[in-house]
Design a protein around this motif. Structure first.
Motif, mmCIF file in Angstrom:
data_model
loop_
_atom_site.group_PDB
_atom_site.id
_atom_site.type_symbol
_atom_site.label_atom_id
_atom_site.label_comp_id
_atom_site.label_asym_id
_atom_site.label_seq_id
_atom_site.Cartn_x
_atom_site.Cartn_y
_atom_site.Cartn_z
ATOM 1 N N ILE A 88 15.214 19.659 31.510
ATOM 2 C CA ILE A 88 14.459 20.914 31.396
ATOM 3 C C ILE A 88 13.809 20.950 30.029
ATOM 4 O O ILE A 88 14.463 20.700 29.013
ATOM 5 N N SER A 89 12.522 21.257 29.970
ATOM 6 C CA SER A 89 11.810 21.296 28.697
ATOM 7 C C SER A 89 11.344 22.708 28.390
ATOM 8 O O SER A 89 11.001 23.477 29.288
ATOM 9 N N SER A 90 11.318 23.042 27.111
ATOM 10 C CA SER A 90 10.783 24.308 26.652
ATOM 11 C C SER A 90 9.285 24.160 26.431
ATOM 12 O O SER A 90 8.718 23.075 26.575
ATOM 13 N N SER A 91 8.644 25.252 26.064
ATOM 14 C CA SER A 91 7.232 25.186 25.694
ATOM 15 C C SER A 91 7.112 24.659 24.268
ATOM 16 O O SER A 91 8.039 24.790 23.460
ATOM 17 N N SER A 92 5.967 24.074 23.956
ATOM 18 C CA SER A 92 5.799 23.485 22.634
ATOM 19 C C SER A 92 5.409 24.542 21.608
ATOM 20 O O SER A 92 4.844 25.589 21.934
ATOM 21 N N THR A 93 5.726 24.245 20.366
ATOM 22 C CA THR A 93 5.321 25.072 19.242
ATOM 23 C C THR A 93 4.614 24.174 18.235
ATOM 24 O O THR A 93 4.889 22.971 18.151
ATOM 25 N N ASN A 120 0.857 -1.179 0.000
ATOM 26 C CA ASN A 120 0.000 0.000 0.000
ATOM 27 C C ASN A 120 0.890 1.225 0.000
ATOM 28 O O ASN A 120 1.824 1.319 0.789
ATOM 29 N N ILE A 121 0.643 2.151 -0.896
ATOM 30 C CA ILE A 121 1.366 3.413 -0.930
ATOM 31 C C ILE A 121 0.379 4.513 -0.590
ATOM 32 O O ILE A 121 -0.745 4.534 -1.101
ATOM 33 N N GLY A 122 0.772 5.398 0.296
ATOM 34 C CA GLY A 122 -0.175 6.410 0.738
ATOM 35 C C GLY A 122 0.459 7.762 1.011
ATOM 36 O O GLY A 122 1.677 7.932 0.936
ATOM 37 N N VAL A 123 -0.407 8.708 1.302
ATOM 38 C CA VAL A 123 0.012 10.056 1.675
ATOM 39 C C VAL A 123 -0.571 10.368 3.045
ATOM 40 O O VAL A 123 -1.610 9.819 3.432
ATOM 41 N N LYS A 124 0.110 11.234 3.776
ATOM 42 C CA LYS A 124 -0.376 11.593 5.102
ATOM 43 C C LYS A 124 0.029 13.021 5.430
ATOM 44 O O LYS A 124 0.976 13.569 4.848
ATOM 45 N N GLY A 125 -0.667 13.617 6.361
ATOM 46 C CA GLY A 125 -0.323 14.966 6.800
ATOM 47 C C GLY A 125 -1.054 15.286 8.085
ATOM 48 O O GLY A 125 -1.997 14.599 8.482
ATOM 49 N N GLY A 126 -0.583 16.328 8.750
ATOM 50 C CA GLY A 126 -1.227 16.725 9.999
ATOM 51 C C GLY A 126 -0.416 17.753 10.747
ATOM 52 O O GLY A 126 0.414 18.464 10.164
ATOM 53 N N LEU A 127 -0.668 17.815 12.039
ATOM 54 C CA LEU A 127 -0.010 18.783 12.904
ATOM 55 C C LEU A 127 0.975 18.082 13.834
ATOM 56 O O LEU A 127 0.801 16.908 14.163
ATOM 57 N N ASP A 128 2.008 18.824 14.230
ATOM 58 C CA ASP A 128 2.875 18.315 15.277
ATOM 59 C C ASP A 128 3.083 19.393 16.331
ATOM 60 O O ASP A 128 3.058 20.592 16.032
ATOM 61 N N PHE A 129 3.256 18.939 17.539
ATOM 62 C CA PHE A 129 3.464 19.816 18.686
ATOM 63 C C PHE A 129 4.839 19.473 19.250
ATOM 64 O O PHE A 129 5.026 18.431 19.874
ATOM 65 N N ALA A 130 5.806 20.349 18.959
ATOM 66 C CA ALA A 130 7.203 20.029 19.220
ATOM 67 C C ALA A 130 7.790 20.910 20.309
ATOM 68 O O ALA A 130 7.339 22.038 20.546
#
Length: 208
Positions: free
Chosen positions: A53-58, A32-42
Motif C-alpha cells: 500500500i502506498s501513500s500519496s507523494s509529498t 571532481n568535487i561538486g555541488v548539487k540540489g533539486g526536488l524530490d517527490f517522496a
C-alpha cells in the motif's frame, strides 16, 4: 539514547566520507568535487500480509556535495553527502496528514559514463547503496505539527539508481531511492506492516 546513537552513526558516516575524499585526493586520478540540489517527490510504502500500500507523494528538496573519480575507462565511484527531505501525504476520514522525514544521506554509487565522441553531452548511469540518518521527523494535520522522532528509526538503508548527463561541467540527473529497512519504530507499529521510504529525485549540479 536514540539521539546519541543517531549522532554517533552520523559522525561515523561523515568520517568514512571524509576518508574517501582524502583517499581520492591522494589518488593518481584527479577527482571532481561538486555541488548539487533539486526536488524530490517522496512517499511511504506499507507492506502488510503480502500486500503493498502506498501513500500519496509529498514534495521536498535535496542538496549536498559529491566527488567522483575514475576507476577505469568510463567507470567511476561517486560518494555523496546529501540533505534529503522524505515523507508522505495520507488522507484518512477526510483528514490529511503530511509526514516530513529529514535525512542526512550518504550514497556510494558506481557510475558509468557513456562515450559520446567529442560531444560535451555525456550520458551516464549509476547505482549503489545509501545510508540515511534521520535528523527530523514530524507530522502536520489540521494546522498542528507533532514531533514523531520517537516513532521513526534513526537509520534508513536502501539502494539508489540514477540516469543523467554531464554537460561541460554541469550535470542533470533523475534518481530513484528504494528504501529497504522498516523505518517504523513506534511501540505498536503502524498497523500496516513494514514502512519503507520511496523517493524520486530531479537534480542539477556543477563539478569544479
Amino acid at each position: 539514547m536514540k539521539k546519541l546513537l543517531n549522532i554517533s552513526g552520523l559522525a561515523l558516516g561523515l568520517i568514512l566520507v571524509g576518508l574517501t575524499f582524502m583517499n581520492v585526493n591522494t589518488a593518481d586520478a584527479q577527482p571532481n568535487i561538486g555541488v548539487k540540489g533539486g526536488l524530490d517527490f517522496a512517499k511511504l510504502s506499507y507492506s502488510s500480509s503480502g500486500a503493498s500500500i502506498s501513500s500519496s507523494s509529498t514534495t521536498g528538496f535535496v542538496a549536498g556535495v559529491y566527488t567522483n573519480f575514475e576507476m577505469s575507462s568510463g567507470f567511476m565511484l561517486q560518494p555523496e553527502l546529501l540533505y534529503v527531505q522524505k515523507g508522505a501525504e495520507s488522507t484518512f476520514s477526510n483528514t490529511t496528514t503530511t509526514t516530513t522525514l529529514d535525512y542526512i544521506e550518504i550514497p556510494v554509487l558506481a557510475k558509468y559514463g557513456f562515450s559520446a565522441g567529442g560531444s560535451s553531452f555525456k550520458p551516464y548511469a549509476a547505482a549503489g547503496p545509501y545510508l540515511g540518518f534521520n535528523v527530523n521527523a514530524e507530522s502536520e494535520s489540521s494546522g498542528q505539527t507533532t514531533d514523531i522522532s520517537d516513532n521513526v528509526k534513526g537509520t534508513d538503508f536502501g539502494v539508489a539508481g540514477e540516469v543523467g548527463a554531464n554537460i561541460s561541467g554541469f550535470n542533470i540527473g533523475v534518481r530513484y531511492d528504494l528504501g529497504i529497512t522498516n523505518i517504523d519504530d513506534s511501540a505498536s507499529g503502524s498497523g500496516m506492516g513494514d514502512t519503507t521510504n520511496r523517493a524520486l529525485f530531479i537534480t542539477a549540479g556543477y563539478s569544479f
